[in-house]
Motif scaffolding. Structure first.
Motif, short mmCIF file in Angstrom:
data_model
loop_
_atom_site.label_atom_id
_atom_site.label_comp_id
_atom_site.label_asym_id
_atom_site.label_seq_id
_atom_site.Cartn_x
_atom_site.Cartn_y
_atom_site.Cartn_z
N LEU A 197 0.83 -1.21 0.00
CA LEU A 197 0.00 0.00 0.00
C LEU A 197 0.86 1.25 0.00
O LEU A 197 0.54 2.24 -0.67
N ILE A 198 1.98 1.20 0.71
CA ILE A 198 2.88 2.35 0.75
C ILE A 198 3.52 2.56 -0.61
O ILE A 198 3.68 3.69 -1.06
N SER A 199 3.90 1.47 -1.29
CA SER A 199 4.50 1.64 -2.61
C SER A 199 3.52 2.18 -3.64
O SER A 199 3.94 2.74 -4.63
N ALA A 200 2.25 2.04 -3.40
CA ALA A 200 1.26 2.64 -4.29
C ALA A 200 0.94 4.07 -3.90
O ALA A 200 0.60 4.89 -4.74
N ALA A 201 1.06 4.38 -2.60
CA ALA A 201 0.70 5.72 -2.13
C ALA A 201 1.70 6.77 -2.56
O ALA A 201 1.32 7.92 -2.83
N ILE A 202 2.97 6.42 -2.63
CA ILE A 202 3.99 7.41 -2.99
C ILE A 202 3.82 7.89 -4.44
O ILE A 202 3.80 9.10 -4.68
N PRO A 203 3.69 7.00 -5.44
CA PRO A 203 3.46 7.52 -6.80
C PRO A 203 2.14 8.27 -6.96
O PRO A 203 2.07 9.24 -7.70
N ILE A 204 1.12 7.84 -6.23
CA ILE A 204 -0.17 8.55 -6.30
C ILE A 204 0.00 9.96 -5.75
O ILE A 204 -0.52 10.92 -6.32
N LEU A 205 0.74 10.10 -4.66
CA LEU A 205 0.98 11.42 -4.09
C LEU A 205 1.74 12.31 -5.07
O LEU A 205 1.36 13.45 -5.30
N VAL A 206 2.78 11.79 -5.67
CA VAL A 206 3.58 12.58 -6.62
C VAL A 206 2.75 13.00 -7.83
O VAL A 206 2.76 14.16 -8.23
N ILE A 240 1.12 8.59 6.58
CA ILE A 240 1.22 8.95 7.99
C ILE A 240 0.79 7.80 8.88
O ILE A 240 1.42 7.51 9.89
N CYS A 241 -0.28 7.11 8.51
CA CYS A 241 -0.72 5.95 9.28
C CYS A 241 0.32 4.84 9.26
O CYS A 241 0.55 4.17 10.28
N ALA A 242 0.98 4.65 8.15
CA ALA A 242 2.03 3.63 8.07
C ALA A 242 3.22 4.01 8.94
O ALA A 242 3.82 3.14 9.59
N LEU A 243 3.57 5.28 8.97
CA LEU A 243 4.67 5.72 9.83
C LEU A 243 4.32 5.56 11.30
O LEU A 243 5.16 5.16 12.11
N GLU A 244 3.09 5.88 11.66
CA GLU A 244 2.67 5.75 13.04
C GLU A 244 2.63 4.28 13.48
O GLU A 244 2.99 3.96 14.60
N ALA A 245 2.21 3.42 12.61
CA ALA A 245 2.12 2.00 12.96
C ALA A 245 3.50 1.36 13.06
O ALA A 245 3.72 0.48 13.88
#
Length: 58
Positions: free
Chosen positions: A2-11, A44-49
């Protein structure tokens, strides 16, 4: 995953709502800010977890 998909979506959403706003189709321009907020929330949720307190002294 999920994190690897969130970074390109954010960019891509930041690019779509920022410097390339005039060349994007209308539906992408309206969904880009929402995608940016959701991907930031996921990151942010991934960093917190993952960043718990490792010091377990009692």
């Amino acid at each position: 995953m999920l994190i690897s998909a969130a970074i390109p979506i954010l960019v891509l959403s930041v690019l779509a709502s920022g410097p390339f706003r005039d060349s994007m189709p209308v539906f992408i321009a309206t969904l880009a800010p929402l995608a940016a907020v959701l991907s930031l929330f996921i990151l942010i949720c991934a960093l917190e977890a993952g960043g718990g307190n490792r010091d377990n002294r009692q």
